[in-house]
Each structure stands twice: as structure tokens, then as C-alpha cells.
Design a protein around this motif. Structure first.
Motif, PDB file in Angstrom:
ATOM      1  N   ARG A   1       0.840  -1.188   0.000  1.00 49.49           N
ATOM      2  CA  ARG A   1       0.000   0.000   0.000  1.00 49.49           C
ATOM      3  C   ARG A   1       0.883   1.249   0.000  1.00 49.49           C
ATOM      4  O   ARG A   1       2.038   1.209   0.416  1.00 49.49           O
ATOM      5  CB  ARG A   1      -0.958   0.019   1.182  1.00 49.49           C
ATOM      6  N   THR A   2       0.304   2.336  -0.464  1.00 51.08           N
ATOM      7  CA  THR A   2       0.987   3.622  -0.523  1.00 51.08           C
ATOM      8  C   THR A   2       0.479   4.509   0.604  1.00 51.08           C
ATOM      9  O   THR A   2      -0.710   4.489   0.932  1.00 51.08           O
ATOM     10  CB  THR A   2       0.737   4.310  -1.876  1.00 51.08           C
ATOM     11  N   MET A   3       1.372   5.288   1.189  1.00 51.59           N
ATOM     12  CA  MET A   3       0.970   6.183   2.268  1.00 51.59           C
ATOM     13  C   MET A   3       1.681   7.527   2.099  1.00 51.59           C
ATOM     14  O   MET A   3       2.830   7.585   1.648  1.00 51.59           O
ATOM     15  CB  MET A   3       1.335   5.553   3.615  1.00 51.59           C
ATOM     16  N   GLN A   4       0.990   8.595   2.431  1.00 48.22           N
ATOM     17  CA  GLN A   4       1.561   9.941   2.406  1.00 48.22           C
ATOM     18  C   GLN A   4       1.890  10.376   3.830  1.00 48.22           C
ATOM     19  O   GLN A   4       1.056  10.267   4.732  1.00 48.22           O
ATOM     20  CB  GLN A   4       0.563  10.930   1.788  1.00 48.22           C
ATOM     21  N   LEU A   5       3.104  10.852   4.031  1.00 52.03           N
ATOM     22  CA  LEU A   5       3.540  11.369   5.325  1.00 52.03           C
ATOM     23  C   LEU A   5       3.956  12.829   5.182  1.00 52.03           C
ATOM     24  O   LEU A   5       4.312  13.282   4.086  1.00 52.03           O
ATOM     25  CB  LEU A   5       4.723  10.562   5.863  1.00 52.03           C
ATOM     26  N   VAL A   6       3.947  13.551   6.284  1.00 54.31           N
ATOM     27  CA  VAL A   6       4.416  14.934   6.306  1.00 54.31           C
ATOM     28  C   VAL A   6       5.303  15.116   7.535  1.00 54.31           C
ATOM     29  O   VAL A   6       4.868  14.846   8.665  1.00 54.31           O
ATOM     30  CB  VAL A   6       3.247  15.939   6.350  1.00 54.31           C
ATOM     31  N   ASN A   7       6.530  15.549   7.312  1.00 55.35           N
ATOM     32  CA  ASN A   7       7.453  15.849   8.395  1.00 55.35           C
ATOM     33  C   ASN A   7       7.380  17.358   8.659  1.00 55.35           C
ATOM     34  O   ASN A   7       7.890  18.156   7.871  1.00 55.35           O
ATOM     35  CB  ASN A   7       8.869  15.433   8.007  1.00 55.35           C
ATOM     36  N   PRO A   8       6.750  17.766   9.745  1.00 56.19           N
ATOM     37  CA  PRO A   8       6.465  19.193   9.924  1.00 56.19           C
ATOM     38  C   PRO A   8       7.679  20.028  10.310  1.00 56.19           C
ATOM     39  O   PRO A   8       8.637  19.531  10.908  1.00 56.19           O
ATOM     40  CB  PRO A   8       5.433  19.187  11.067  1.00 56.19           C
ATOM     41  N   ASP A   9       7.627  21.309   9.902  1.00 56.93           N
ATOM     42  CA  ASP A   9       8.563  22.338  10.354  1.00 56.93           C
ATOM     43  C   ASP A   9      10.019  21.961  10.099  1.00 56.93           C
ATOM     44  O   ASP A   9      10.864  22.014  10.991  1.00 56.93           O
ATOM     45  CB  ASP A   9       8.340  22.624  11.842  1.00 56.93           C
ATOM     46  N   GLN A  10      10.302  21.614   8.852  1.00 57.04           N
ATOM     47  CA  GLN A  10      11.670  21.286   8.452  1.00 57.04           C
ATOM     48  C   GLN A  10      12.337  22.481   7.771  1.00 57.04           C
ATOM     49  O   GLN A  10      11.663  23.395   7.287  1.00 57.04           O
ATOM     50  CB  GLN A  10      11.664  20.088   7.505  1.00 57.04           C
ATOM     51  N   ILE A  11      13.656  22.476   7.731  1.00 54.28           N
ATOM     52  CA  ILE A  11      14.386  23.532   7.031  1.00 54.28           C
ATOM     53  C   ILE A  11      14.128  23.400   5.534  1.00 54.28           C
ATOM     54  O   ILE A  11      14.369  22.334   4.951  1.00 54.28           O
ATOM     55  CB  ILE A  11      15.897  23.432   7.304  1.00 54.28           C
ATOM     56  N   ASP A  12      13.642  24.452   4.909  1.00 54.87           N
ATOM     57  CA  ASP A  12      13.428  24.482   3.459  1.00 54.87           C
ATOM     58  C   ASP A  12      14.687  25.043   2.826  1.00 54.87           C
ATOM     59  O   ASP A  12      14.785  26.233   2.523  1.00 54.87           O
ATOM     60  CB  ASP A  12      12.207  25.343   3.141  1.00 54.87           C
ATOM     61  N   ILE A  13      15.658  24.171   2.634  1.00 60.76           N
ATOM     62  CA  ILE A  13      16.975  24.629   2.217  1.00 60.76           C
ATOM     63  C   ILE A  13      16.954  25.240   0.818  1.00 60.76           C
ATOM     64  O   ILE A  13      17.763  26.127   0.503  1.00 60.76           O
ATOM     65  CB  ILE A  13      18.002  23.472   2.304  1.00 60.76           C
ATOM     66  N   LEU A  14      16.012  24.830  -0.011  1.00 57.80           N
ATOM     67  CA  LEU A  14      15.951  25.368  -1.369  1.00 57.80           C
ATOM     68  C   LEU A  14      15.475  26.815  -1.391  1.00 57.80           C
ATOM     69  O   LEU A  14      15.716  27.543  -2.361  1.00 57.80           O
ATOM     70  CB  LEU A  14      15.032  24.507  -2.232  1.00 57.80           C
ATOM     71  N   ASN A  15      14.795  27.227  -0.344  1.00 57.94           N
ATOM     72  CA  ASN A  15      14.275  28.596  -0.291  1.00 57.94           C
ATOM     73  C   ASN A  15      14.859  29.414   0.854  1.00 57.94           C
ATOM     74  O   ASN A  15      14.347  30.497   1.162  1.00 57.94           O
ATOM     75  CB  ASN A  15      12.745  28.563  -0.165  1.00 57.94           C
TER      76      ASN A  15
END
Length: 437
Positions: A55-69
Motif C-alpha cells: 500500500r501507498t501512504m503519504q507522510l508529512v514531516n512538519p517544520d523542516q528547514i526548506d533549504i531550497l528557499n
């Protein structure tokens, strides 16, 4: 009425022989899927007793460093999305075909900007199958692909391990897949962080899964981590091999001064306190970085978890003598193995090339994203299944696989146990015990 006789001339023989062989290959090939055992597959390559669900699952790791921006010393933050694929022991009726179609792309949106070409391939699993009812939970195995890659890069191995009683989770690393590859420094920063986050998320799944079926299968106290190339770079750090201050400086040059990766450096006392006792085994296929100064000897001393390295001695991406083998030799505090495929380059971990990669006119890198120039990829896959089964079984389940791990170094001198006669050529297996500091 006269019947016309057919003369099978010598000039026609090669044509008809090739035609017959082509028909036979096509018929047989219809049922041969990634990871299926070849006639000379070693003993532990065979599938285990369980049906496999996926099965496929979506996860979200909150409040991470957005190094690209992050710019001009100002750190941007974001909630980092991750797609994962989970293979698990499942209850599948004998009358139900265990078949799944994986949807993938060739090409990359990374530095080469090759067009994305969708393709699909079959696997031996059943999507969203009911998890098996088991008296005990199963060890968790987290898998990290290379740059670029995807969660489907090693299905020959993920399906195989699930059939043997593991819950196997492969990550699509954001900014690092065929579909969304972005600046390399995002992969440098996020790879180990993603792996650590997914371990924690899966260990907690029993509390968060509304059905409670999949979570109850997971033994979050017995964890194995598997990484290929940049995945190897990530799993070694998660297991205790802190990055060098040289990498911190290089990362700062790439990003305009960011020191975000310093939290993963061996010299950071906070990193030293991040040891994860749940992780019992590491498998590192062609780990990238040693030739580029990612580790020094002090950082490698932090690796204390039993580790199985896999390499080609002609690896021109991660390097061998000054790359993978140097990591193996420097990780003196870990019990470790190094399986070397002689004359192989970097691709000692992926599935075989998809049929679509054989089409005339495609960029050769679509083929060489998967293929090894000197080895049959299916044979490599079977050998990997064999040794990873022995290694993880030893350290995650307490099984005795010494017969398959304590073997002669040179496979040309004597048939290795578990291999069919004459089939274990062209390899070396080194083994070293960890030293107590």
C-alpha cells in the motif's frame, strides 16, 4: 494430389533457430518478474511463506528547514511531504492472484533534464491486501533509494523481504526522485532526516492507523535500514557515522553559508546523543561520499551497528578502494561485511532495466540507471536477496545463518554454501569484528 515438400536448408537454419528461441523467451518471460529466482539462484533468494500486501501512504514531516528557499542567512521552514510504499505479510487466498502494477518513469527532472517517460511493471504482491494475523509483530525495514531514484527501485528486494516476515517501507525522497529531482544539497541535508522520521512514524503507526491492522504488524524495536548510493550515505549517518566538518564547509559553499547540515556532523555533541538502539542492522549498497570527504576516520568510529556493505570493485560513482572499501575498513567499531562483485560498477542494488529502456533512440542513461555492464542484473538481485536475508535474519530475528555468512573470502576458490555448484564465481566476502573502544 502432390504435397509440396519443405526443404530445411542450412541457410535458413540460423533464422529459424533465432525465431524459435525468441518465441520461447517471450513465452517464458511473460511469467518472470523482478526478483524471481534464476535456475542458479542461491538458497536464501527464494520467497518466504507469507503472501505480500502493498500500500501507498503519504507522510508529512512538519517544520523542516526548506533549504531550497533559504537565502541570505535566513532559514525558511516548511512541512516536508514524503510518499512511502509499504510491503507487509498479508492474508491472500490461494485462489487470488498476487499481482500488482507499479507505475514509474524513466528520465529525470534533475541536472540532465531528460524527458520523463512513464512505464509500468508487474510485481508479486496484492495492493491493499488484508494484513496477516500474527501472534508476534514483524521487524521493520526502511529502504532509501539513490539520487535520482524512487521507492520502486528495489522491488525485487522489498517484496522478497516482506514474504519472509518483515514490514518493509521504501521512501520517495522529496527533491531526489526521477520526477522531482532538485538541487543536490537538498538531498545532502534531508536524506538521513527522512530516514529517521520514517522510522519514527512507522514505529508509531499502531497509534495512528485508524484501522489498526497494519500498525499491529510492526515491531518498532527491531529495525533494519537499507540504503543505496545516496541512500547508503543516509543510513550510515542514521546509524552513527557522523559527517565530517569538511562536508559542513562544502555544504555552506553550495548553499551560500548555511550550516544546517552541521547537526548531522560527528563533531556535534547533539548528534552524538541521537543514537537509536532500535536499529539492529544496516545494509549499505554502494554508499556515496567517502571519496568526497563526507566521512573521516573519527566519524566512522561512531558506526557500531552491524553493517553489510555491497559494492562493485569498479564503482565509478562512489569509488571502491578509497570509497566503499575505505568505509568498511574505517568503521572499526562495527561488526561488518563487504560483499564485492568483481568488475561491477555502481548499480549493484536496483531492479533490472525495464523493457522500455531497451527501445532504440533512448538516452543510454535510461538503461544504465539500472544495468551493470559485466553482470546479469537478475543474478545480482538473487545474490542480494540471499545475503540480505541471512544478515537481517541474524540481527533482527536471532536466526542462525552462520553457514551462509562465515564462508571463504574468494568465491572462485570454492563453491559458497547455499550456492549451486559452479555458480558462485566473481565475488569476495570480507568480514571483520567490531572493536570495543
Amino acid at each position: 494430389m502432390k504435397t509440396k515438400s519443405f526443404t530445411f536448408s542450412r541457410s535458413r537454419y540460423p533464422f529459424f533457430l533465432l525465431l524459435l528461441l525468441g518465441i520461447l523467451f517471450d513465452v517464458q518471460g511473460q511469467d518472470f518478474l523482478y526478483g524471481d529466482p534464476l535456475p542458479d539462484a542461491p538458497e536464501l533468494a527464494a520467497r518466504g511463506p507469507y503472501g505480500v500486501g502493498v500500500r501507498t501512504m503519504q507522510l508529512v514531516n512538519p517544520d523542516q528547514i526548506d533549504i531550497l528557499n533559504s537565502k541570505n542567512g535566513k532559514e525558511a521552514r516548511y512541512d516536508r511531504p514524503l510518499t512511502i510504499e509499504i510491503w507487509y505479510p498479508a492474508s491472500i487466498a490461494p485462489s487470488t492472484p498476487a499481482s500488482v502494477t507499479y507505475h514509474e518513469v524513466m528520465g529525470t527532472r534533475g541536472d540532465s533534464l531528460r524527458p520523463l517517460l512513464p512505464f509500468e511493471f508487474k510485481g508479486r504482491a496484492l495492493r491493499d491486501a488484508e494484513p496477516v494475523k500474527a501472534a508476534q509483530p514483524f521487524p521493520l525495514v526502511v529502504v532509501s533509494h539513490g539520487y535520482v531514484g524512487s521507492r520502486y527501485l528495489m522491488t525485487y528486494l522489498t517484496e522478497n523481504l516482506a514474504s519472509k516476515g518483515y514490514v518493509v517501507v521504501a521512501i520517495d525522497h522529496t527533491d531526489s526522485t526521477f520526477k522531482d529531482a532538485n538541487a543536490f544539497y537538498s538531498t545532502l541535508l534531508n536524506r538521513a532526516k527522512d530516514i529517521r522520521f520514517v522510522i519514527n512514524a512507522m514505529a508509531d503507526l499502531g497509534k495512528k492507523d485508524p484501522k489498526g491492522q497494519l500498525g499491529r504488524l510492526i515491531d518498532g524495536n527491531h529495525v533494519g535500514i537499507i540504503g543505496y548510493s545516496m541512500g547508503g550515505y543516509g543510513v550510515l549517518n542514521v546509524a552513527g557515522a557522523g559527517y565530517s566538518d569538511g562536508l559542513t564547509a562544502f555544504f555552506g559553499q553550495m548553499t551560500g553559508g548555511s550550516r544546517a547540515i552541521a547537526e548531522l556532523a560527528a563533531s556535534n555533541s547533539d548528534y552524538q546523543n541521537q543514537g537509536d538502539q532500535r536499529i539492529k542492522a544496516v545494509v549499505a549498497f554502494a554508499p556515496w561520499g567517502m571519496e568526497r570527504g563526507v566521512w573521516d576516520l573519527e566519524g566512522l568510529k561512531g558506526l557500531r551497528t552491524p553493517t553489510f556493505f555491497v559494492a562493485g570493485d569498479q564503482d565509478d560513482i562512489s569509488g571502491y578502494e578509497k570509497g566503499i572499501k575505505a568505509i568498511y575498513e574505517g568503521a572499526i567499531n562495527a561488526e561488518r561485511y563487504l560483499l564485492t562483485y568483481k568488475n561491477a560498477r555502481h548499480n549493484v542494488a536496483p531492479n533490472p532495466p525495464p523493457a522500455e529502456a531497451l527501445r532504440p533512440g533512448l538516452h543510454i542513461d535510461e538503461y544504465y540507471r539500472y544495468a551493470e555492464p559485466s553482470w546479469d542484473q537478475r543474478k545480482i538481485n538473487n545474490i542480494n536477496q540471499h545475503f540480505v536475508t541471512a544478515f537481517l535474519g541474524t540481527h533482527l530475528k536471532g536466526e542462525d545463518h552462520s553457514l551462509y555468512l562465515n564462508i571463504p573470502e574468494n568465491s572462485n576458490e570454492k563453491d559458497w554454501p547455499g550456492f549451486k555448484p559452479r555458480s558462485s564465481t566473481g565475488m569476495e566476502l570480507l568480514h571483520a569484528a567490531g572493536k570495543a573502544e
